[in-house]
Design a protein around this motif. Structure first.
Motif, PDB file in Angstrom:
ATOM      1  N   LEU A 104       0.843  -1.206   0.000  1.00 35.32           N
ATOM      2  CA  LEU A 104       0.000   0.000   0.000  1.00 35.32           C
ATOM      3  C   LEU A 104       0.870   1.245   0.000  1.00 35.32           C
ATOM      4  O   LEU A 104       0.549   2.239  -0.651  1.00 35.32           O
ATOM      5  N   VAL A 105       1.960   1.194   0.769  1.00 39.80           N
ATOM      6  CA  VAL A 105       2.878   2.341   0.815  1.00 39.80           C
ATOM      7  C   VAL A 105       4.309   1.831   0.718  1.00 39.80           C
ATOM      8  O   VAL A 105       4.573   0.643   0.911  1.00 39.80           O
ATOM      9  N   LYS A 106       5.179   2.738   0.400  1.00 42.16           N
ATOM     10  CA  LYS A 106       6.609   2.405   0.372  1.00 42.16           C
ATOM     11  C   LYS A 106       7.305   3.431   1.268  1.00 42.16           C
ATOM     12  O   LYS A 106       6.958   4.612   1.235  1.00 42.16           O
ATOM     13  N   LEU A 107       8.258   2.978   2.087  1.00 39.18           N
ATOM     14  CA  LEU A 107       8.950   3.931   2.959  1.00 39.18           C
ATOM     15  C   LEU A 107      10.094   4.590   2.198  1.00 39.18           C
ATOM     16  O   LEU A 107      10.859   3.904   1.508  1.00 39.18           O
ATOM     17  N   ARG A 159      -5.772   3.217  -4.845  1.00 41.42           N
ATOM     18  CA  ARG A 159      -5.654   3.653  -6.235  1.00 41.42           C
ATOM     19  C   ARG A 159      -6.688   2.911  -7.085  1.00 41.42           C
ATOM     20  O   ARG A 159      -6.894   1.709  -6.897  1.00 41.42           O
ATOM     21  N   LYS A 160      -7.360   3.625  -7.997  1.00 42.88           N
ATOM     22  CA  LYS A 160      -8.377   2.972  -8.835  1.00 42.88           C
ATOM     23  C   LYS A 160      -7.741   2.439 -10.119  1.00 42.88           C
ATOM     24  O   LYS A 160      -6.760   2.994 -10.607  1.00 42.88           O
ATOM     25  N   GLY A 161      -8.325   1.401 -10.647  1.00 43.38           N
ATOM     26  CA  GLY A 161      -7.872   0.868 -11.936  1.00 43.38           C
ATOM     27  C   GLY A 161      -6.617   0.017 -11.864  1.00 43.38           C
ATOM     28  O   GLY A 161      -6.017  -0.302 -12.889  1.00 43.38           O
ATOM     29  N   VAL A 162      -6.230  -0.385 -10.662  1.00 46.02           N
ATOM     30  CA  VAL A 162      -5.046  -1.267 -10.536  1.00 46.02           C
ATOM     31  C   VAL A 162      -5.474  -2.709 -10.819  1.00 46.02           C
ATOM     32  O   VAL A 162      -6.453  -3.192 -10.233  1.00 46.02           O
ATOM     33  N   GLN A 205       5.397   6.640   1.283  1.00 46.30           N
ATOM     34  CA  GLN A 205       5.121   7.178  -0.052  1.00 46.30           C
ATOM     35  C   GLN A 205       3.991   6.361  -0.671  1.00 46.30           C
ATOM     36  O   GLN A 205       3.892   5.162  -0.432  1.00 46.30           O
ATOM     37  N   PRO A 206       3.144   6.997  -1.480  1.00 43.05           N
ATOM     38  CA  PRO A 206       2.008   6.255  -2.055  1.00 43.05           C
ATOM     39  C   PRO A 206       2.452   5.129  -2.986  1.00 43.05           C
ATOM     40  O   PRO A 206       3.404   5.291  -3.746  1.00 43.05           O
ATOM     41  N   PHE A 241       4.444  -1.789   8.831  1.00 46.67           N
ATOM     42  CA  PHE A 241       3.772  -3.045   8.460  1.00 46.67           C
ATOM     43  C   PHE A 241       3.191  -2.932   7.052  1.00 46.67           C
ATOM     44  O   PHE A 241       3.357  -3.839   6.225  1.00 46.67           O
ATOM     45  N   PHE A 242       2.523  -1.804   6.772  1.00 47.69           N
ATOM     46  CA  PHE A 242       1.890  -1.677   5.449  1.00 47.69           C
ATOM     47  C   PHE A 242       2.914  -1.519   4.318  1.00 47.69           C
ATOM     48  O   PHE A 242       2.598  -1.730   3.163  1.00 47.69           O
TER      49      PHE A 242
END
Lengths: 319, 515
Positions: free
Chosen positions: B73-76, B105-108, B84-85, B169-170
């Protein structure tokens, strides 16, 4: 013959049963816990308990053996504890690689070792014989892994003729497969050729001293006919024995060469499974090898009968 | 300007090496003069095989594959650890910090063509929480009490207690198609490359995913990860042109390749692996704090770095990198080699005549730790201390670590201390309260962990982290001596490779220059 094979295979059942129990027990004697490998050293106790239960490792050993044995009898070799992949699939991927390497190496050994041995025996004590015998004696002491590393340096790194590692299946790209096979086979075979050569030479020299050979020569048969038709056939019994042993060793003992050349075979898979205490993989792979050795021994006995019709396979059993 | 590592053969000292590292990183900022080129298959060599295709295993061995097939979901951020998104476009904590809402995010698309929904993410969270799965991410997931999915692109996470560590964690939870997780032969994610094949012990094949959510990426047509027996084999394969990139090569191999103009050497700035000696504080004479501190001072860190790590790595006395809020310069060097100081401490503790110690090590897992013990053994003789080194298998070591069955000293390695300072205490057994193999326990330790985990004010958290560092240095039950960076070697034709703070490859922007 078929009765003999049937009897032989039937008699192998208790051997397989005993082997399966020995394999099952031995792998569990190794120190360590597969659950700790599986869940990692940081896992908490409740995770260890749940994982142990999931894979049936919390059950008494005899119950575990019974469950595994029943599964094997129903054709299910289980699931790898580590990769979670079906063991049959893992073996199905690794075994052809081992068989391919063993078969090609065996073929090269046979094609080179037998003629060299026969010719050396025919010219016993000549300079040719002395040269080949000395080279063979040297090659029996050359470690395959060392030769493998040298070959990689020479033919992969410097000349870039052959790939230093990996495998391409024989039937998907023959040329590519042969290029990948070249260095592992070149590393494995010198020692095997040397041993076979020494056996063939010694057995052939023994046979050449016998009366029927002198008779054949006195009948005016050519040296080649005498050597390959009369002498070699009679010298084959010890040669078949050594070939059988060599092929067995190729199947189970090419681990070092498989490691040097990253050859994805059974030996390498087995070593990794032992290190990681992947019980189902170790059990299935060893059981397969035991079964193969039984088949190989049966084949060897049959070959004895073909090489020398005086040896009747199963004769004592049928009398 | 292209980054290029020059000869490192003569670099034996850490300052020179640090200079080289800075040079590499600085030059890397300028980017490339060429535009990225599409096409080509990147051949990667690594000496460890995948353990499984399960992204929730969080194994070190899957570092070449994980970020290519899956997204989190995120990146550090590798610079400041700020999230970061990735699959989440945005997120928001509730006022009390107890609820976290993600806008996905849509359309993934997953590689099977289905669209990513919040329910898929919820299913991934539920899976890692299940103890039967045995996920190494589970301890982090226990910070989550419940999850709601009000619509397909909103995920509401209710935490058991407010904690900033949840974003860690995410960042580690890779999102897989839930149905595919039931099949150990499949790996279906949303990453830039789709999984094609894994032949254990041989290779992993990945193929470009044309519907990747980041438009225009990836550049490569595919990636082939070759499993090679050892680091020497990686070097031979690089030189033979059989692979384009070697992951995690040893220092000697890096030296070997550094003078070759066809290759670049990349030394990770994250240095996420730490070597340490753990002391069992319930076993005399290690129950005496001064004895533990004396032993820590008798480790010749610089000699180990020079002799065995060829100048690579960073010597240290604390488990944190300089970027961590828990880092303390004085304490990082406060235990350096001082045999006289050690002798004084031992005399004060009543052990001037020496004693015997037993150390356990698994050289198949961390060969470096055995070398350190052998080096240390010689120095200990000068203090009349006899060190018995017991070598055990990796599986046995793992079991002893879990059961807390080490006799006196355990030579270990750990990672994850370059993240939020609370993370090691939640998920790394050497630091975990109550179950650490050193059997160290104190109310002050527990209280500091609680503060580290829940403190949301950065300054207050840093204060707690500094107190924790002081406690660790003073108690000396876990004694880091070296952080070791991962070393990569790759062809000069490869550009655009990056990595996360765990030194896992990110190859969605990697491209190969045509020969």
């Amino acid at each position: 013959m078929f009765t003999y094979i049937g009897r032989r295979l039937l008699s192998s059942i208790p051997v397989l049963l005993m082997a399966s129990f020995a394999i099952f027990a031995l792998i569990r004697v190794l120190p360590g816990d597969p659950v700790s490998v599986l869940a990692g050293p940081d896992a908490r106790d409740e995770v260890l308990l749940a994982v142990r239960e999931k894979y049936g490792l919390d059950k008494p050993l005899l119950v575990q053996y019974w469950i595994w044995g029943s599964m094997v009898l129903s054709g299910d070799l289980g699931t790898s504890l580590l990769s979670r992949l079906p063991v049959a699939r893992l073996i199905g991927q690794a075994f052809p690689a081992t068989l391919e390497l063993a078969f090609v190496s065996f073929l090269v050994t046979l094609i080179v070792g037998v003629p060299l041995g026969v010719v050396a025996a025919t010219r016993a004590n000549s300079s040719y014989d002395q040269l080949i015998t000395n080279v063979a004696a040297f090659l029996t002491g050359v470690p395959g892994f060392w030769l493998g590393l040298l070959l990689i340096l020479a033919f992969s790194v410097n000349l870039q003729w052959f790939p230093p590692s990996g495998r391409i299946p024989l039937f998907s790209d023959f040329t590519g497969a042969m290029r990948h096979l070249a260095l592992p086979v070149l590393s494995l075979t010198p020692r095997l050729i040397a041993v076979l050569f020494l056996f063939v030479r010694s057995a052939t020299m023994d046979v050449r001293r016998q009366d029927f050979v002198r008779t054949a020569i006195s009948k005016g048969l050519s040296a080649r006919t005498v050597s390959f038709k009369h002498v070699l056939r009679n010298a084959l019994i010890p040669v078949i024995t050594v070939l059988s042993v060599q092929f067995s060793r190729l199947l189970a003992g090419a681990v070092v060469i498989e490691t040097v050349f990253a050859w994805p075979g059974l030996g390498r898979m087995l070593v990794n499974a032992v290190i990681n205490l992947d019980y189902p993989v170790v059990q299935a792979a060893l059981l397969l090898l035991v079964g193969l050795f039984i088949v190989l021994n049966t084949l060897t006995d049959i070959l004895y009968g073909i090489a020398d019709p005086r040896i009747q396979v199963g004769a004592s059993a049928s009398r | 300007m292209r980054k290029r590592a020059r000869s490192i053969r003569n670099i034996g000292a850490p300052p020179a090496f640090a200079l080289l590292l800075v040079a590499i990183l600085t030059l890397g900022q300028f980017g490339f003069s060429q535009d990225p080129q599409y096409g080509g298959v990147l051949r990667v060599g690594q000496s460890v095989d995948l353990l499984s295709l399960d992204p929730h295993e969080d194994n070190f061995a899957d570092g070449a594959m994980l970020h290519q097939v899956f997204n989190s979901l995120v990146k550090l951020s590798t610079e400041d650890l700020e999230p970061q998104p990735e699959l989440a476009e945005s997120w928001q904590f509730s006022d009390n910090g107890g609820t976290l809402t993600f806008a996905l995010r849509k359309g993934v698309l997953f590689h099977d063509g289905t669209e990513l929904t919040a329910s898929d993410v919820a299913a991934n969270i539920a899976r890692v929480q299940d103890p039967e799965v045995g996920s190494k991410l589970r301890s982090g997931s226990l910070l989550i009490g419940s999850v709601e999915t009000p619509d397909d692109h909103t995920l509401v996470v209710h935490l058991t207690e407010p904690t900033p560590t949840i974003m860690d964690f995410f960042s580690k939870l890779m999102i897989a198609k839930p149905e595919s997780l039931l099949d150990p032969t499949r790996a279906v994610g949303t990453g830039a490359f789709s999984f094609v094949e894994w032949v254990p012990g041989d290779h992993v094949t990945l193929r470009r995913f044309d519907n990747y959510w980041r438009e225009g990426l990836p550049y490569l047509d595919g990636i082939e990860i070759k499993i090679l027996p050892d680091e020497e084999s990686i070097v031979a394969n690089l030189r033979a042109g059989a692979i384009d990139m070697g992951r995690r090569i040893v220092q000697s191999a890096a030296e070997n390749l550094a003078n070759d103009p066809n290759f670049e050497i990349f030394v990770s700035p994250h240095g996420s692996v730490y070597f340490s000696l753990g002391f069992v504080v319930t076993s005399p004479p290690l129950d005496n704090r001064d004895v533990r501190r004396a032993l820590n001072m008798s480790i010749d860190r610089e000699r180990f770095q020079t002799v065995f790590l060829k100048g690579f790595g960073t010597t240290t006395c604390i488990p944190w990198p300089k970027s961590s809020p828990a880092y303390n310069e004085t304490l990082a060097t406060g235990c350096y080699f001082d045999l006289e100081g050690a002798r004084t401490l031992l005399s004060g503790a009543g052990y001037a005549d020496g004693f015997s110690l037993t150390a356990e090590v698994a050289p198949t897992v961390t060969p470096e730790t055995l070398r350190l013990l052998q080096l240390w053994q010689q120095d200990l003789q000068q203090l009349n201390i006899r060190l018995d080194i017991q070598q055990i298998s990796g599986a046995q070591y793992s079991q002893k670590k879990q059961a807390g069955e080490f006799t006196q000293i355990w030579a270990d390695s750990f990672s994850g201390t370059n993240r939020h300072p609370a993370i090691p205490f939640l998920s790394s057994r050497p630091f975990m309260p109550g179950v650490n193999p050193s059997h160290f326990a104190s109310p002050e330790y527990d209280a500091l962990i609680e503060r580290l985990t829940t403190e949301q004010d950065p300054e207050a958290m840093q204060e707690a982290a500094q107190e924790m560092t002081a406690l660790l240095a003073n108690e000396a039950f876990i004694n880091p001596y070296m952080s070791k960076p991962g070393i990569w070697a790759y062809t000069t034709r490869l550009h655009g490779r990056s990595e996360d703070i765990g030194e896992r490859d990110i190859l969605e922007q990697a491209w190969l220059e045509r020969p």
